[in-house]
Design a protein around this motif. Structure first.
Motif, PDB file in Angstrom:
ATOM      1  N   LYS A   7       0.847  -1.198   0.000  1.00 24.67           N
ATOM      2  CA  LYS A   7       0.000   0.000   0.000  1.00 24.67           C
ATOM      3  C   LYS A   7       0.882   1.248   0.000  1.00 24.67           C
ATOM      4  O   LYS A   7       1.917   1.283   0.675  1.00 24.67           O
ATOM      5  CB  LYS A   7      -0.917   0.036   1.227  1.00 24.67           C
ATOM      6  CG  LYS A   7      -1.846  -1.155   1.384  1.00 24.67           C
ATOM      7  CD  LYS A   7      -2.776  -0.950   2.574  1.00 24.67           C
ATOM      8  CE  LYS A   7      -3.447  -2.256   2.967  1.00 24.67           C
ATOM      9  NZ  LYS A   7      -2.517  -3.145   3.691  1.00 24.67           N
ATOM     10  N   ASP A  14      -4.698   2.340  10.684  1.00 24.66           N
ATOM     11  CA  ASP A  14      -5.773   1.436  10.277  1.00 24.66           C
ATOM     12  C   ASP A  14      -5.376   0.534   9.118  1.00 24.66           C
ATOM     13  O   ASP A  14      -5.595  -0.683   9.157  1.00 24.66           O
ATOM     14  CB  ASP A  14      -7.009   2.245   9.904  1.00 24.66           C
ATOM     15  CG  ASP A  14      -8.235   1.365   9.684  1.00 24.66           C
ATOM     16  OD1 ASP A  14      -8.587   0.613  10.619  1.00 24.66           O
ATOM     17  OD2 ASP A  14      -8.834   1.429   8.597  1.00 24.66           O
ATOM     18  N   CYS A  15      -4.779   1.115   8.062  1.00 24.14           N
ATOM     19  CA  CYS A  15      -4.460   0.300   6.883  1.00 24.14           C
ATOM     20  C   CYS A  15      -2.966   0.055   6.702  1.00 24.14           C
ATOM     21  O   CYS A  15      -2.559  -0.748   5.874  1.00 24.14           O
ATOM     22  CB  CYS A  15      -5.059   0.911   5.616  1.00 24.14           C
ATOM     23  SG  CYS A  15      -4.304   2.469   5.118  1.00 24.14           S
ATOM     24  N   ILE A  55      -7.978   2.564  -1.522  1.00 24.65           N
ATOM     25  CA  ILE A  55      -8.748   2.604  -0.279  1.00 24.65           C
ATOM     26  C   ILE A  55      -9.010   4.079   0.019  1.00 24.65           C
ATOM     27  O   ILE A  55      -8.074   4.852   0.235  1.00 24.65           O
ATOM     28  CB  ILE A  55      -8.013   1.943   0.897  1.00 24.65           C
ATOM     29  CG1 ILE A  55      -7.754   0.459   0.597  1.00 24.65           C
ATOM     30  CG2 ILE A  55      -8.824   2.091   2.186  1.00 24.65           C
ATOM     31  CD1 ILE A  55      -6.954  -0.252   1.683  1.00 24.65           C
ATOM     32  N   TYR A  86     -10.883   6.785   2.439  1.00 26.15           N
ATOM     33  CA  TYR A  86     -11.470   6.874   3.778  1.00 26.15           C
ATOM     34  C   TYR A  86     -12.634   7.860   3.806  1.00 26.15           C
ATOM     35  O   TYR A  86     -12.555   8.963   3.286  1.00 26.15           O
ATOM     36  CB  TYR A  86     -10.408   7.247   4.811  1.00 26.15           C
ATOM     37  CG  TYR A  86      -9.673   6.017   5.288  1.00 26.15           C
ATOM     38  CD1 TYR A  86     -10.060   5.363   6.448  1.00 26.15           C
ATOM     39  CD2 TYR A  86      -8.646   5.458   4.530  1.00 26.15           C
ATOM     40  CE1 TYR A  86      -9.430   4.202   6.863  1.00 26.15           C
ATOM     41  CE2 TYR A  86      -8.001   4.296   4.935  1.00 26.15           C
ATOM     42  CZ  TYR A  86      -8.398   3.670   6.108  1.00 26.15           C
ATOM     43  OH  TYR A  86      -7.781   2.509   6.512  1.00 26.15           O
ATOM     44  N   GLY A  93     -12.252   2.670   5.700  1.00 24.40           N
ATOM     45  CA  GLY A  93     -11.582   2.614   4.419  1.00 24.40           C
ATOM     46  C   GLY A  93     -12.414   1.851   3.405  1.00 24.40           C
ATOM     47  O   GLY A  93     -12.647   0.651   3.556  1.00 24.40           O
ATOM     48  N   TYR A 102     -12.454  -1.760   4.701  1.00 20.04           N
ATOM     49  CA  TYR A 102     -11.201  -2.412   5.081  1.00 20.04           C
ATOM     50  C   TYR A 102     -11.250  -2.858   6.548  1.00 20.04           C
ATOM     51  O   TYR A 102     -11.437  -2.039   7.460  1.00 20.04           O
ATOM     52  CB  TYR A 102     -10.028  -1.452   4.859  1.00 20.04           C
ATOM     53  CG  TYR A 102      -8.671  -2.070   5.107  1.00 20.04           C
ATOM     54  CD1 TYR A 102      -8.103  -2.922   4.165  1.00 20.04           C
ATOM     55  CD2 TYR A 102      -7.982  -1.821   6.288  1.00 20.04           C
ATOM     56  CE1 TYR A 102      -6.861  -3.494   4.389  1.00 20.04           C
ATOM     57  CE2 TYR A 102      -6.742  -2.383   6.516  1.00 20.04           C
ATOM     58  CZ  TYR A 102      -6.190  -3.228   5.560  1.00 20.04           C
ATOM     59  OH  TYR A 102      -4.958  -3.806   5.790  1.00 20.04           O
TER      60      TYR A 102
END
Length: 820
Positions: free
Chosen positions: A42, A85-86, A142, A144, A154, A365
């Motif tokens: 990512k 978070d991701c 992704i 948000y 996400g 996500y």
């Protein structure tokens, strides 16, 4: 994902450069080489719009990574939340955002690789082009969003989700075409501009033209310098354009007449010729104005359509990448949001809009439950309410979810702010956050016992300065609370504790708090000029120590407009960042006074205007007044189910007759059933530009209509009202100023109350009901047999009331009358 047919043609235009497709893809290659051997999954981008933003985005796809765009105006707290978070392995940023990013990195719990645009080694050598290879069902981005509930989520969008949108507007319906120029100025972290102004144009072989800012003057400059064919924007921008253009049209009888004619004829090609100069201001080649992200005012959309532009509205959400519906160029219905995206389905279930198709997201996500809440059997439950007509055209009728949608398209979950206030500030007993007059507003129920125990006397100033202002320091700009109201009673909640948000506007009306409490002798020409401009353009009351951020509550576009005005009025150039350095209005004015190179005349105090009024000649009413009255009464009694009562409440002598404003017939509804002597003593006002014909002007004068240049000579208008009242006559004035567009009451202006306060004349409340349903804005012929009620209440006599108290008493009285 990038068109390969136009390698030597222009792909990107900036203020200082033109970049071909081959040069663009070379830069993408060079960016991708920075981490092609890292096996990253990512890549985040936290930066302002620029060619480098685009290079970094496509480099992620070239390296088979998921792109994660982040709002460049996000606070460090919001950035850290997304990163944790991701967990992207790499983030691109620019120098201007590096300080904020550095603060955010201190809040994350993993190692992150950082690349700064200005430090990326690039050369102009053209390299062999590597095409992006992808699995169409793999996650591409992704994005948000606040979604429907809870913390930001996400949204995972696949390449197929994106390609379905592109196919719908380039192949199925040919809106996007090769070599078409598309303007880019909205921030690219949002799916609407990301897809509409970057990904789709570059996929079909178009040209993207990048504006240096969202400032209206910059946008118009870039349009004039290029051949832009399509604009993607939010309603707020179109509203700003509309205000500027309509003001110029209304300044001339000829252009006003031409507008009315073209509106009736409805021929777009004719309209383009008639309003050729306006089209040239937009570059002369603009074909489509695409609006999304929030509802476009039908008046604004209809106006641009009537002067020859094709206005295409759409409905969607991040979860649909983003389109669910869009307007077909051959089937424009102003006020609707078009038909469903080709290849997908749409339905209404229990009033809610649901959608199904290949554009619908993969899910949130790492949020299985939240995904299951909105994706049911392949259908996306949007949380919006709507209706579909026989032709498949969708009209939005309301919102089911709690998410606040701002006029600029941004959205916010108010629960986050409410929880923060309740958890972190001791004196907040309860709180609700909502949008009121387009400002993010907090209704706070203080813990008065604790305030008293700690000797805090000015509770309003305490919450403003010690609670809200401090909380705002750590918030992304659009999340900042700009207005507060204090409530002594409990906030409206259900038995299980959920806020009844639909009741919050009523509570605000009951708990209005005066924010402008200071008195000061600070006055100068520059301050008065600025004060008048802010009042006229943003409907904000200001005072010298008003906080520019909190008290005025200007959004980003409004601040840009203010910056433009300061330069034009005073010759002072102020950047956006410089404007934010001034904590209060006084410091801004002092800076203007020190650096000004020219000056524009400002306003004077309204009470002084009233007191200095000189007698004016009042022509006697024509004898045919009585004949006209009988004729109109007869028509009304046949055409409507008309009732009027309470005319005996109109006192003898001077007074202000103050009805609510629902339709263009309100003046007649109020006056035509008055007694002869009262009617002959009652005067109203009309704008001079509406009565430029000498005959019409003379007729109006004979029927007690005072013709004034209300726009350019407000002083004379107010003095005329004052003079009429001082001669023992009556003045009819609509406190709202303009007709309602929603059936309810608009905000009441203070002018009538200042007249009443200064001259000590009574105010007669008048409630008109049924007129909005009979003749709403845009309807030329009223509905027959509509029930119209006009009620005159006992007058409000000035018993040492302030003008604000008079406004409040009148509004409450009319609200009560409308309920009965």
């Amino acid at each position: 994902m990038i068109n390969q047919k136009f390698q030597n043609e222009i792909a990107i235009i900036t203020a200082h450069n033109k970049i071909t497709y081959k040069e663009f893809q070379t830069k993408v290659n060079q960016y991708s080489k920075l981490y092609s051997d890292k096996n990253y999954k990512k890549v985040a981008i936290f930066a302002d719009n620029s060619p480098e933003w685009i290079y970094s985005f496509y480099s992620a796809w070239l390296n088979n990574c998921i792109a994660v765009p982040i709002d460049s105006m996000s606070s460090e707290k919001d950035i850290a939340y997304i990163l944790n978070d991701c967990q992207p392995e790499l983030i691109f940023t620019n120098k201007e955002r590096q300080i904020t990013l550095d603060k955010a990195i201190k809040l994350i719990d993993y190692e992150l690789d950082i690349k700064i645009f200005s430090e990326v080694p690039l050369d102009d050598k053209i390299e062999e082009i590597r095409e992006i290879e992808y699995d169409k069902y793999a996650t591409a981005v992704i994005i948000y969003t606040s979604g429907t509930t809870g913390t930001p989520k996400g949204v995972m969008l696949s390449f197929n989700n994106i390609l379905t949108n592109i196919d719908g507007v380039s192949n199925k319906i040919q809106i996007y075409k090769p070599r078409m120029e598309i303007l880019v100025f909205l921030p690219l972290h949002h799916i609407f501009p990301l897809l509409g102004s970057m990904v789709a144009p570059l996929a079909v072989g178009g040209v993207i033209v990048m504006s240096s800012s969202m400032q209206a003057s910059d946008i118009l400059a870039i349009l004039e310098q290029n051949n832009v064919n399509l604009i993607i924007s939010v309603p707020r921008v179109y509203e700003l354009f509309y205000k500027g253009i309509i003001a110029k049209i209304n300044s001339s009888f000829v252009t006003k007449t031409l507008l009315k004619i073209t509106q009736k004829i409805g021929n777009r090609q004719l309209s383009k010729k008639v309003f050729k100069k306006i089209h040239q201001k937009f570059g002369g080649n603009l074909k489509y104005m695409i609006s999304g992200g929030a509802a476009l005012n039908p008046e604004v959309g209809g106006f641009f359509h009537s002067i020859g532009f094709e206005v295409l509205e759409g409905f969607g959400m991040t979860e649909a990448a983003p389109m669910i519906t869009f307007t077909r160029p051959e089937n424009i219905v102003i006020g609707s949001v078009g038909q469903v995206l080709p290849g997908s389905e749409m339905a209404i279930k229990d009033g809610e809009i649901i959608a199904k198709g290949p554009q619908i997201m993969q899910g949130y996500y790492n949020r299985e439950q939240e995904t299951a809440d909105v994706l049911k059997d392949g259908w996306l439950y949007t949380g919006d309410l709507g209706a579909i007509d026989a032709h498949g055209v969708l009209k939005i009728t309301g919102r089911r979810k709690e998410i606040i949608i701002f006029p600029n398209g941004k959205n916010l979950n108010p629960v986050q702010l409410e929880e923060d206030l309740q958890l972190n500030y001791a004196y907040v007993k309860d709180v609700a956050v909502c949008l009121h007059d387009d400002l993010l507003t907090a209704i706070i129920q203080p813990n008065y016992d604790e305030l008293k125990e700690n000797n805090i006397e000015n509770d309003y100033n305490y919450f403003k300065n010690e609670v809200i202002s401090k909380m705002n320091e750590n918030l992304t700009p659009y999340k900042k609370i700009m207005k507060i109201f204090l409530s002594e009673e409990d906030l409206p909640r259900t038995r299980i504790g959920k806020i009844k948000r639909f009741e919050l506007p009523k509570l605000i009306d009951k708990k209005q708090v005066t924010t402008t409490t200071e008195t000061t002798n600070y006055t100068n020409k520059e301050y008065v000029t600025l004060q008048s401009f802010i009042k006229d353009n943003f409907d904000r009351e200001i005072f010298p120590n008003a906080h520019l951020e909190f008290d005025l509550g200007l959004d980003s576009l409004a601040k840009m407009t203010l910056i433009d005005y300061i330069e034009k009025a005073f010759g002072v150039e102020i950047s956006f960042d410089k404007l934010l350095e001034f904590d209060v209005v006084r410091s801004l004015v002092d800076y203007i006074r020190e650096h000004k190179t020219k000056y524009s005349q400002g306003n004077v105090d309204i009470r002084s205007i009233i007191k200095s009024a000189k007698p004016i000649d009042l022509s006697k009413s024509w004898k045919t007044n009585s004949l006209l009255k009988l004729l109109v009464q007869g028509i009304f009694k046949v055409y409507f189910r008309f009732t009027t009562k309470g005319t005996e409440n109109i006192p003898e002598g001077p007074c202000l007759i103050t009805p609510n404003h629902q339709s263009y017939l309100d003046f007649l509804f109020v006056t035509m059933f008055l007694k002869k002597n009262v009617l002959n003593d009652t005067y109203a006002f009309a704008k001079k530009e509406h009565l430029k014909n000498s005959l019409l002007n003379k007729i109006a004068t004979g029927y007690n209509v005072v013709v004034m240049d209300l726009e350019s000579n407000l002083k004379e208008s107010i003095q005329s009202m004052s003079s009429i009242l001082q001669q023992g006559k009556k003045v009819m004035i609509f406190p709202e100023g303009t007709r309602t567009r929603h059936g309810g009451l608009n905000d009441f202006k203070e002018t009538f109350a200042i007249l009443a306060e200064t001259l000590k004349v009574p105010v007669v409340p008048v409630a008109i009901s049924g007129a909005y349903e009979a003749a709403p804005t845009g309807r030329k012929l009223p509905k027959m047999f509509s029930k119209i009620n006009v009620t005159f209440e006992k007058p409000i006599y000035n018993e040492s009331y302030t003008s604000k108290e008079i406004v409040s008493k009148l509004r409450k009285t009319i609200e009560r009358m409308l309920k009965h």
